[in-house]
Design an enzyme around this catalytic site. Structure first.
Site, PDB file in Angstrom:
ATOM      1  N   LYS A  92       1.173  -1.404   0.049  1.00  0.00           N
ATOM      2  CA  LYS A  92       0.240   0.144   0.297  1.00  0.00           C
ATOM      3  C   LYS A  92       1.232   0.928  -0.023  1.00  0.00           C
ATOM      4  O   LYS A  92       0.615   2.548  -0.712  1.00  0.00           O
ATOM      5  CB  LYS A  92      -0.758  -0.368   0.905  1.00  0.00           C
ATOM      6  CG  LYS A  92      -1.665  -1.136   1.160  1.00  0.00           C
ATOM      7  CD  LYS A  92      -2.921  -0.952   2.213  1.00  0.00           C
ATOM      8  CE  LYS A  92      -2.815  -2.293   3.772  1.00  0.00           C
ATOM      9  NZ  LYS A  92      -2.460  -3.135   3.589  1.00  0.00           N
ATOM     10  N   THR A  93       1.951   1.754   1.153  1.00  0.00           N
ATOM     11  CA  THR A  93       2.536   2.469   1.029  1.00  0.00           C
ATOM     12  C   THR A  93       3.964   2.369  -0.979  1.00  0.00           C
ATOM     13  O   THR A  93       4.190   3.851  -0.661  1.00  0.00           O
ATOM     14  CB  THR A  93       3.806   2.357   2.555  1.00  0.00           C
ATOM     15  OG1 THR A  93       3.027   1.421   3.140  1.00  0.00           O
ATOM     16  CG2 THR A  93       4.538   3.848   2.591  1.00  0.00           C
ATOM     17  N   THR A 103      -5.992  -1.252   6.839  1.00  0.00           N
ATOM     18  CA  THR A 103      -6.200  -3.266   7.026  1.00  0.00           C
ATOM     19  C   THR A 103      -7.978  -3.723   7.449  1.00  0.00           C
ATOM     20  O   THR A 103      -7.860  -4.697   7.342  1.00  0.00           O
ATOM     21  CB  THR A 103      -4.887  -4.121   7.677  1.00  0.00           C
ATOM     22  OG1 THR A 103      -5.434  -2.979   9.313  1.00  0.00           O
ATOM     23  CG2 THR A 103      -3.920  -3.816   7.838  1.00  0.00           C
ATOM     24  N   ARG A 140       6.546  -7.901   1.188  1.00  0.00           N
ATOM     25  CA  ARG A 140       7.242  -7.787   2.519  1.00  0.00           C
ATOM     26  C   ARG A 140       8.125  -9.068   2.839  1.00  0.00           C
ATOM     27  O   ARG A 140       8.879  -9.167   3.638  1.00  0.00           O
ATOM     28  CB  ARG A 140       6.771  -7.072   3.176  1.00  0.00           C
ATOM     29  CG  ARG A 140       7.248  -7.095   4.481  1.00  0.00           C
ATOM     30  CD  ARG A 140       6.302  -5.690   5.491  1.00  0.00           C
ATOM     31  NE  ARG A 140       5.756  -4.197   4.856  1.00  0.00           N
ATOM     32  CZ  ARG A 140       4.789  -3.621   5.289  1.00  0.00           C
ATOM     33  NH1 ARG A 140       4.256  -4.747   6.077  1.00  0.00           N
ATOM     34  NH2 ARG A 140       4.790  -2.511   4.600  1.00  0.00           N
TER      35      ARG A 140
END
Ligand code: ADE
Length: 355
Positions: free
Chosen positions: A80-81, A174, A233
């Protein structure tokens, strides 16, 4: 593009230590930052989101207007980031990154909004945790690019409308269900980020290995991808760990054997479950006959907080089909028993057949 701050656990850290102000700390996670893709071509996966965004960005550029406000939701670690950073880079604007728990006082959010420059992006992580006052400050800011300031007291109070530069808010959460509907309705684009396929994660692994200047074979990349829980990630973290093993214990190349042996040592199993995930499933089986059991009970027994269980462990266990959510609590599924090599008692099998 300047990233002012970023941290997956920022909210939690800020809550524990209110002295940390995310908008004032410099981005300190150099590894994750250095491998972040900066354009759509190097951003792997989330293809439908990328297609939509490319059109939206192009239209905004042609209209010379800021981008619509965007809301991204989905489990942690899916980018998302990262995609917010890609958007900023593609629009050629700065991005200010903060997290809802850091916007406790009205002046926190007002300060940020007033310091933005035209076209800039404000990224608010964990946006479902924004308090009511901050939310109400955001409404006119998002809609009309104004701040409603009240001066004076009760009867003589006046509301001043202060214009602020046009900006784009990117919210990430989330838990989209916990967002109030007035806030949700103010986003022009709402998109759910999906877990990655093994093929997509293999591409992420190869890309990161190249940046780290470590050789990885096709099968080595796949072995890491398979244990990455659908999450880039995690894939990136595992590449780095396996690379350490490859350099120190092997001949510097990540092949399937190196990946499998290293990940076995790190106690990451064939489905990517770590010791906490397995402890969670074992607890439900051994202490609660396979469930159902409430998440608070699970968290207390594992000495974890409920949020970590709900946001970090459960999404993948549910997606992989090892765990089920029922109105009376969590249950381990037949696949969960099988994965741990434990026979499911017939009483539980019957319960599952009734579901
Ligand atoms: N690193 C983290 N997410 C990524 C993605 N989607 N593509 C490439 N590298 C990444």
């Amino acid at each position: 593009m300047a990233i002012i701050s970023d941290d997956e656990d920022l909210g939690r850290r800020v809550k524990k230590n209110p002295v940390i102000k995310p908008e004032t700390i410099e981005y300190d996670n150099t590894f994750e930052n250095s491998i972040r893709p900066k354009d759509f071509d190097s951003y792997i996966g989330q293809s439908s989101l990328k297609e939509t965004l490319k059109i939206t960005l192009e239209a905004a550029k042609r209209r010379e207007q800021p981008l619509d406000h965007l809301l991204f939701y989905g489990p942690p670690g899916l980018g998302k980031t990262t995609i917010a950073g890609v958007i900023a880079a593609q629009m050629g604007v700065e991005i200010r990154i903060t997290s809802a728990p850091a916007l406790e006082r009205p002046r926190d959010i007002i300060g940020i909004l007033m310091s933005l420059k035209g076209g800039e992006i404000l990224f608010i992580d964990e946006i479902h945790r924004l308090n009511k006052v901050a939310e109400e400050i955001l409404y006119p800011a998002m809609e009309d690019f104004t701040l409603d300031m009240t001066t004076g007291k009760s009867q003589t109070a006046k509301t001043l409308r202060v214009p602020i530069p046009k900006f784009t808010l990117i919210g990430a959460t989330t838990k989209a269900g916990e967002l109030s509907s007035p806030l949700r309705d103010r986003f022009g684009i709402i998109h759910r980020l999906e877990f990655y396929t093994v093929e997509e994660l293999s591409e992420v692994v190869k890309r990161t290995a190249k940046i780290l200047d470590i050789k990885v074979t096709e099968e080595g990349a796949r072995a890491i991808a398979m244990r990455s829980r659908g999450t880039p990630r995690i894939a990136n973290r595992l590449v780095k760990r396996v690379a350490d093993f490859a350099i120190v214990k092997y001949d510097g190349v990540i092949d399937r054997r190196v990946a499998d042996e290293s990940l076995d040592i790190l106690k990451i199993d064939k489905f990517g479950l770590d010791t906490t995930d397995r402890a969670l499933l074992n607890l439900i089986i051994e202490k609660y006959d396979g469930g159902p059991v409430g998440v608070e009970t699970i968290a207390a027994a594992l000495s974890e907080d409920v949020r970590t269980i709900e946001d970090v462990c459960e999404p993948y266990l549910l997606q992989a089909g090892f765990l089920q959510r029922t109105p009376r609590g969590r249950k381990v599924s037949p696949e969960g028993y099988r994965h741990l090599g434990i026979n499911m008692p017939s009483s539980q099998t019957r319960l599952f057949e009734e579901l």
